[in-house]
Scaffold this active site. Structure first.
Site, PDB file in Angstrom:
ATOM      1  N   ARG A  80       0.844  -1.178   0.000  1.00 58.44           N
ATOM      2  CA  ARG A  80       0.000   0.000   0.000  1.00 58.44           C
ATOM      3  C   ARG A  80       0.888   1.240   0.000  1.00 58.44           C
ATOM      4  O   ARG A  80       1.928   1.262   0.661  1.00 58.44           O
ATOM      5  CB  ARG A  80      -0.897   0.037   1.253  1.00 58.44           C
ATOM      6  CG  ARG A  80      -2.075  -0.938   1.214  1.00 58.44           C
ATOM      7  CD  ARG A  80      -3.116  -0.532   0.184  1.00 58.44           C
ATOM      8  NE  ARG A  80      -4.296  -1.389   0.205  1.00 58.44           N
ATOM      9  CZ  ARG A  80      -4.438  -2.490  -0.520  1.00 58.44           C
ATOM     10  NH1 ARG A  80      -3.492  -2.891  -1.334  1.00 58.44           N
ATOM     11  NH2 ARG A  80      -5.560  -3.197  -0.447  1.00 58.44           N
ATOM     12  N   GLU A 104      -4.299   7.337  -4.899  1.00 57.73           N
ATOM     13  CA  GLU A 104      -4.490   6.720  -6.231  1.00 57.73           C
ATOM     14  C   GLU A 104      -5.819   7.166  -6.828  1.00 57.73           C
ATOM     15  O   GLU A 104      -6.776   7.376  -6.083  1.00 57.73           O
ATOM     16  CB  GLU A 104      -4.476   5.193  -6.084  1.00 57.73           C
ATOM     17  CG  GLU A 104      -3.123   4.686  -5.602  1.00 57.73           C
ATOM     18  CD  GLU A 104      -3.095   3.171  -5.384  1.00 57.73           C
ATOM     19  OE1 GLU A 104      -4.092   2.493  -5.678  1.00 57.73           O
ATOM     20  OE2 GLU A 104      -2.065   2.680  -4.905  1.00 57.73           O
ATOM     21  N   HIS A 107      -1.468  -0.062  -9.815  1.00 56.86           N
ATOM     22  CA  HIS A 107      -2.095  -0.963  -8.824  1.00 56.86           C
ATOM     23  C   HIS A 107      -2.728  -2.190  -9.509  1.00 56.86           C
ATOM     24  O   HIS A 107      -3.944  -2.373  -9.484  1.00 56.86           O
ATOM     25  CB  HIS A 107      -3.141  -0.202  -7.989  1.00 56.86           C
ATOM     26  CG  HIS A 107      -3.438  -0.864  -6.678  1.00 56.86           C
ATOM     27  ND1 HIS A 107      -3.777  -0.173  -5.548  1.00 56.86           N
ATOM     28  CD2 HIS A 107      -3.454  -2.180  -6.308  1.00 56.86           C
ATOM     29  CE1 HIS A 107      -3.991  -1.010  -4.548  1.00 56.86           C
ATOM     30  NE2 HIS A 107      -3.806  -2.245  -4.987  1.00 56.86           N
TER      31      HIS A 107
HETATM   32  C1  GLV Z   1      -5.269  -5.177  -3.728  1.00 54.66           C
HETATM   33  O1  GLV Z   1      -4.527  -4.273  -3.516  1.00 54.66           O
HETATM   34  C2  GLV Z   1      -5.787  -6.047  -2.719  1.00 54.66           C
HETATM   35  O2  GLV Z   1      -5.703  -5.721  -1.521  1.00 54.66           O
HETATM   36  O3  GLV Z   1      -6.327  -7.090  -3.089  1.00 54.66           O
END
Ligand code: GLV
Length: 318
Positions: free
Chosen positions: A236, A265, A284
């Protein structure tokens, strides 16, 4: 009962759901439902199907009058205010397990792309800057046999360690608790964080986002790393102090960074980190393999339906 889905989901998944429930769904696949609409639709919703793009905070819960379950199509749930959900008896589901291998694949791919400057190579061709074979043209860092330090040895960390083993890497890790499987089967060594930062060639951050991990990578941590270190973050964005990372990369305190996640984001091309040559950035996409995303969607829907029908969720966040 009414289900609110903040993302557009495939018809094959939704058809049987629509037979039983009233469904309100986002109009576009790659755009989250506007917050205003979410806040209005949540009022009469019994179940909420969400993902990492939404912030499910007190305001959302305050608007909800009959919400029973929130199901996120993700393993991470830092975007959901769990305390408020708990206080109101609202169940929260997530999708661990099914995305482990895809996310480990992407993490290792990003490590390789960053270490060997793959994206820069493509940019050089696109910009017509490939003039000749040069002895040190686009030279990167070796990967095979190097030392990898994995911070956060959960399922995905273990998956990355397995891939690293295939590249004969020396595996170091740091975690809240010891991981016997990693130690016994992959010869991984547990280290305190500072020692890991000092000794690793590749540092891979896979810790969840919590109050404790907020900005856990900042100036002191980057200063401990080797000047040749490659830093990878597929966890993250909030785990990293982006300004400190920018300074570390710009001053060559560390060699490069591969980032799949950011503090806020989505980012765009004006983002400060993108001005640096030694940053490889992705939007991401850790779990973004077709089969994986379908499994995640099915699992998240199973959590939601179970919650609405008074059955235990397949994976409930406690
Ligand atoms: C993506 O970032 C997730 O947490 O699955």
């Amino acid at each position: 009962m009414k289900i609110l889905a903040t993302c557009k989901l495939p018809e094959e998944l939704m058809a049987p759901i629509k037979e039983k429930y009233e469904v309100v769904m986002a109009d576009n696949e790659n755009e989250p439902m506007p917050r205003k609409r979410l806040l209005s639709e949540i009022e009469a919703a019994d179940g909420l199907f969400t993902n990492v793009a939404d912030v499910i905070d007190q305001e959302v819960f305050d608007r909800a009058k009959q919400l029973k379950v929130v199901s996120t199509m993700a393993v991470g749930y830092d975007n959901i205010d769990l305390e408020v959900a708990r206080n109101r008896g609202i169940l929260v589901g997530h999708t661990p397990g099914v995305l482990t291998e895809a996310t480990a694949d992407l993490t290792f791919a990003l490590l390789m792309a960053t270490g060997r400057r793959l994206i820069e190579g493509m940019d050089v061709i696109r910009d017509d800057q490939w003039k000749s074979w040069g002895p040190f043209f686009l030279t990167g860092q070796e990967i095979y046999g190097k030392t990898i330090g994995i911070i956060g040895m959960g399922k995905i960390g273990l998956g990355v360690a397995k891939r690293a083993k295939g590249f004969s890497m020396n595996i170091l890790y740091h975690n809240r608790s010891r991981n016997e499987e990693a130690e016994m089967e992959l010869d991984a060594s547990y280290l305190e964080l500072d020692a890991l930062l000092e000794q690793s060639d590749y540092i891979v951050l896979l810790a969840p986002s919590t109050k404790e991990t907020y900005h856990m990578m900042s100036t002191p941590q980057f200063k401990k790393m080797k000047h040749s270190a490659v830093f990878i973050n597929t966890s993250r964005g909030l785990n990293v102090d982006e300004e400190a990372l920018y300074q570390a990369l710009q001053s060559n305190e560390i060699w490069a960074a591969g980032l799949d996640v950011f503090q806020t984001e989505p980012i765009n091309s004006n983002h400060k980190l993108l001005q640096l040559r030694n940053v490889t950035a992705l939007p991401h996409i850790g779990s973004a393999a077709i089969e994986t995303r379908l499994e995640m969607a099915r699992l998240a829907m199973a959590n939601l339906v179970n919650g609405l029908e008074g059955k235990p969720l397949v994976h409930q966040v406690k």
